[in-house]
Design an enzyme around this catalytic site. Structure first.
Site, PDB file in Angstrom:
ATOM      1  N   ILE A  12       0.857  -1.073   0.282  1.00 13.00           N
ATOM      2  CA  ILE A  12       0.257  -0.520   0.000  1.00 13.00           C
ATOM      3  C   ILE A  12       1.019   1.780   0.019  1.00 13.00           C
ATOM      4  O   ILE A  12       0.887   2.039  -1.060  1.00 13.00           O
ATOM      5  CB  ILE A  12      -0.771   0.288   1.266  1.00 13.00           C
ATOM      6  N   TYR A 141      -2.658  -8.445  15.898  1.00 11.07           N
ATOM      7  CA  TYR A 141      -2.218  -7.893  14.752  1.00 11.07           C
ATOM      8  C   TYR A 141      -3.197  -6.406  14.407  1.00 11.07           C
ATOM      9  O   TYR A 141      -3.239  -5.198  15.086  1.00 11.07           O
ATOM     10  CB  TYR A 141      -2.397  -8.331  13.172  1.00 11.07           C
ATOM     11  N   PHE A 169     -10.237  -1.974   4.975  1.00 12.90           N
ATOM     12  CA  PHE A 169     -10.464  -2.975   4.796  1.00 12.90           C
ATOM     13  C   PHE A 169      -9.743  -4.227   4.035  1.00 12.90           C
ATOM     14  O   PHE A 169      -8.916  -3.930   4.302  1.00 12.90           O
ATOM     15  CB  PHE A 169     -12.089  -3.360   4.168  1.00 12.90           C
ATOM     16  N   ILE A 207     -10.584 -23.049  -0.017  1.00 17.75           N
ATOM     17  CA  ILE A 207     -11.371 -22.201   0.301  1.00 17.75           C
ATOM     18  C   ILE A 207     -12.378 -22.186   1.859  1.00 17.75           C
ATOM     19  O   ILE A 207     -12.503 -23.673   2.409  1.00 17.75           O
ATOM     20  CB  ILE A 207     -13.509 -22.209  -0.295  1.00 17.75           C
ATOM     21  N   ARG A 221     -15.858 -10.362   2.636  1.00 19.27           N
ATOM     22  CA  ARG A 221     -15.053  -8.882   2.728  1.00 19.27           C
ATOM     23  C   ARG A 221     -15.938  -7.785   2.231  1.00 19.27           C
ATOM     24  O   ARG A 221     -16.405  -8.204   1.011  1.00 19.27           O
ATOM     25  CB  ARG A 221     -13.865  -9.612   2.563  1.00 19.27           C
ATOM     26  N   GLY A 284      -9.663 -17.404  13.519  1.00 18.33           N
ATOM     27  CA  GLY A 284      -9.635 -15.595  14.000  1.00 18.33           C
ATOM     28  C   GLY A 284     -10.544 -15.123  12.350  1.00 18.33           C
ATOM     29  O   GLY A 284     -10.925 -14.555  12.705  1.00 18.33           O
TER      30      GLY A 284
HETATM   31  N1  UFG Z   1      -8.965 -17.198   2.163  1.00 19.23           N
HETATM   32  C1  UFG Z   1      -9.287 -17.927   1.623  1.00 19.23           C
HETATM   33  N2  UFG Z   1      -9.144 -19.033   0.973  1.00 19.23           N
HETATM   34  C2  UFG Z   1      -7.590 -18.562   1.160  1.00 19.23           C
HETATM   35  C3  UFG Z   1      -7.398 -17.755   1.890  1.00 19.23           C
HETATM   36  C4  UFG Z   1      -8.210 -16.931   1.611  1.00 19.23           C
HETATM   37  O1  UFG Z   1     -10.761 -18.905   1.727  1.00 19.23           O
HETATM   38  O2  UFG Z   1      -6.502 -18.832   0.449  1.00 19.23           O
HETATM   39  C5  UFG Z   1     -10.527 -16.678   3.096  1.00 19.23           C
HETATM   40  C6  UFG Z   1     -10.151 -16.034   3.821  1.00 19.23           C
HETATM   41  O3  UFG Z   1     -10.417 -16.909   4.663  1.00 19.23           O
HETATM   42  C7  UFG Z   1     -10.598 -14.875   5.164  1.00 19.23           C
HETATM   43  C8  UFG Z   1     -11.090 -14.079   2.680  1.00 19.23           C
HETATM   44  O4  UFG Z   1     -10.544 -15.278   1.802  1.00 19.23           O
HETATM   45  O5  UFG Z   1     -12.343 -15.084   4.162  1.00 19.23           O
HETATM   46  C9  UFG Z   1      -9.766 -12.911   2.629  1.00 19.23           C
HETATM   47  O6  UFG Z   1      -9.077 -13.580   3.133  1.00 19.23           O
HETATM   48  P1  UFG Z   1      -7.480 -12.184   3.652  1.00 19.23           P
HETATM   49  O7  UFG Z   1      -6.128 -13.347   3.397  1.00 19.23           O
HETATM   50  O8  UFG Z   1      -7.387 -11.907   1.592  1.00 19.23           O
HETATM   51  O9  UFG Z   1      -8.170 -11.273   4.254  1.00 19.23           O
HETATM   52  P2  UFG Z   1      -8.460 -10.323   5.460  1.00 19.23           P
HETATM   53  O10 UFG Z   1      -9.894 -10.710   5.589  1.00 19.23           O
HETATM   54  O11 UFG Z   1      -7.946 -12.227   6.336  1.00 19.23           O
HETATM   55  O12 UFG Z   1      -7.249  -9.735   6.266  1.00 19.23           O
HETATM   56  C10 UFG Z   1      -7.981  -7.937   5.448  1.00 19.23           C
HETATM   57  C11 UFG Z   1      -6.704  -7.949   6.353  1.00 19.23           C
HETATM   58  C12 UFG Z   1      -5.930  -8.116   7.072  1.00 19.23           C
HETATM   59  C13 UFG Z   1      -6.303  -7.337   8.204  1.00 19.23           C
HETATM   60  C14 UFG Z   1      -7.641  -8.176   7.796  1.00 19.23           C
HETATM   61  C15 UFG Z   1      -9.420  -7.855   8.828  1.00 19.23           C
HETATM   62  O13 UFG Z   1      -5.631  -8.121   4.920  1.00 19.23           O
HETATM   63  O14 UFG Z   1      -4.236  -7.171   7.068  1.00 19.23           O
HETATM   64  O15 UFG Z   1      -8.635  -8.314   6.901  1.00 19.23           O
HETATM   65  O16 UFG Z   1     -10.009  -9.069   9.783  1.00 19.23           O
HETATM   66  F1  UFG Z   1      -6.878  -7.080   9.000  1.00 19.23           F
END
Ligand code: UFG
Length: 329
Positions: A12, A141, A169, A207, A221, A284
């Site tokens: 970013i 985090y 987000f 997934i 998301r 989490g």
């Molecule tokens: N996911 C999958 N498969 C994968 C990777 C991710 O199903 O291989 C899912 C995750 O479970 C989640 C969604 O895709 O439901 C998005 O996951 P990401 O890892 O891309 O992003 P996050 O939502 O976990 O993380 C983001 C930001 C973080 C922040 C977080 C807040 O990257 O910095 O949101 O919850 F902390």
């Protein structure tokens, strides 16, 4: 006057530097290159390699450059890693910010914009999430980012350092030039992992859970283009330059997409069938995170230009297919 971008070699941060330079700003980047890439630094920005926990390094930046405001991205940001190694997050995110603030106070630098996160909310009570909703992080985090916000509040009271905290987000997409994009090692984020399949780097995408209380059982998301995030930082600096008070803003599109929907859109963008399998839930993960960004729109005048997820994924695909190894040659 110069803007100091800490963590300006990261995902970013580098996109924000590109927008700042395009807006005609003078920019200094500092980055320890632990997760950032020197190749991501805009050639017109002056680059200093160093760590924000190193007080001498930070003091030298303020001594040698005419810094008027700071944009602070220099932090660790992986939820899973923060759970297994919390002290790394307290050290870099919290202690690093403390050293930075000390130096800013000593050098009379009074404006800072910094990265916060949707992870400060934890499991939300309402969707869309508002800035004054309950903040109960479910991982170190989010906890360290919330503590950073509180540190800024008290330092602001005592020393008049004004701040804007931007709670992102899900950042995604890549710069329109195709020169910079997302490159994490290891990669944990959904969109780059999905795109590894059409890029021939993985056979299928997992997934993480399909038994959540959502429309199709997969997590929802709010995906926001990194260039739109970058623009919000420029508006936040302008806001502080106008003498306005410290503030906190959510940054998202206000629209939720499920994991299955994201994969479907990636299939359309890439023309690849992208096989997917259902795997266990990831620890989490809240079921649903969608921002209300009304406050940022109203007060900062922020207007995300890349609201369509298809366009966002197309920009990410343009980066990944041309740079399958990221910045590595
Ligand atoms: N996911 C999958 N498969 C994968 C990777 C991710 O199903 O291989 C899912 C995750 O479970 C989640 C969604 O895709 O439901 C998005 O996951 P990401 O890892 O891309 O992003 P996050 O939502 O976990 O993380 C983001 C930001 C973080 C922040 C977080 C807040 O990257 O910095 O949101 O919850 F902390």
């Amino acid at each position: 006057m110069t803007i100091l971008v800490l963590g300006g070699a990261g995902y970013i941060g580098s996109h924000t530097v590109y927008e700042l330079i395009e807006a005609g700003e003078d920019v200094v980047i500092a980055d320890n290159l632990e997760t950032g890439h020197v190749e991501a630094c805009h050639p017109k920005a002056r680059f200093y390699k160093g760590d924000i926990r190193d007080k001498n390094f930070v003091d030298n930046l303020f001594d040698n450059e005419k810094i008027d405001s700071v944009i602070h991205f220099a932090a660790n940001s992986l939820v899973g890693e923060s759970v297994s190694n919390p002290l790394k997050y307290y050290d870099n995110n919290l202690y690093g910010t403390m050293v930075l603030l000390k130096s800013m106070v000593e050098h009379n630098v009074k404006k800072i914009v910094f990265s916060s996160t949707a992870a400060t909310y934890g499991e939300p009570e309402n969707i869309p999430i508002l800035e004054n909703d309950k903040t109960e992080p479910t991982n170190p985090y989010g906890e360290t980012k919330l503590s950073m916000e509180k540190m800024f509040k008290w330092v602001s009271n005592a020393h008049g350092v004004r701040y804007v905290s931007l709670r992102y987000f899900n950042a995604c997409g890549a710069h329109k030039s195709g020169l910079i994009g997302e490159d994490h090692n290891p990669e944990t984020h959904l969109i780059p992992l999905i795109l590894q399949v059409p890029n021939g780097q993985r056979e299928k995408v997992a997934i993480f859970g399909d038994d959540y209380d959502t429309k199709d059982g997969t997590c929802i998301r709010d995906y926001i283009h990194v260039t739109d995030l970058a623009q919000a930082h420029i508006l936040a600096v302008k806001y502080l330059n106008e003498g306005k008070e410290s503030n906190i803003f959510n940054l998202g599109n206000g629209v939720g997409f499920s994991v299955k929907e994201v994969i479907e859109i990636a299939r359309k963008v890439t023309g690849h069938p992208i096989p997917a399998i259902i795997s266990p839930r990831r620890a989490g993960d809240p079921a649903k995170l969608v921002a209300s960004s009304e406050k940022a729109r109203k007060i900062l005048g922020w207007n995300p230009e890349h609201a369509e997820l298809e366009e966002i994924i197309a920009s990410a695909w343009n980066w990944h297919k041309n740079h399958p190894k990221g910045f590595q040659k």
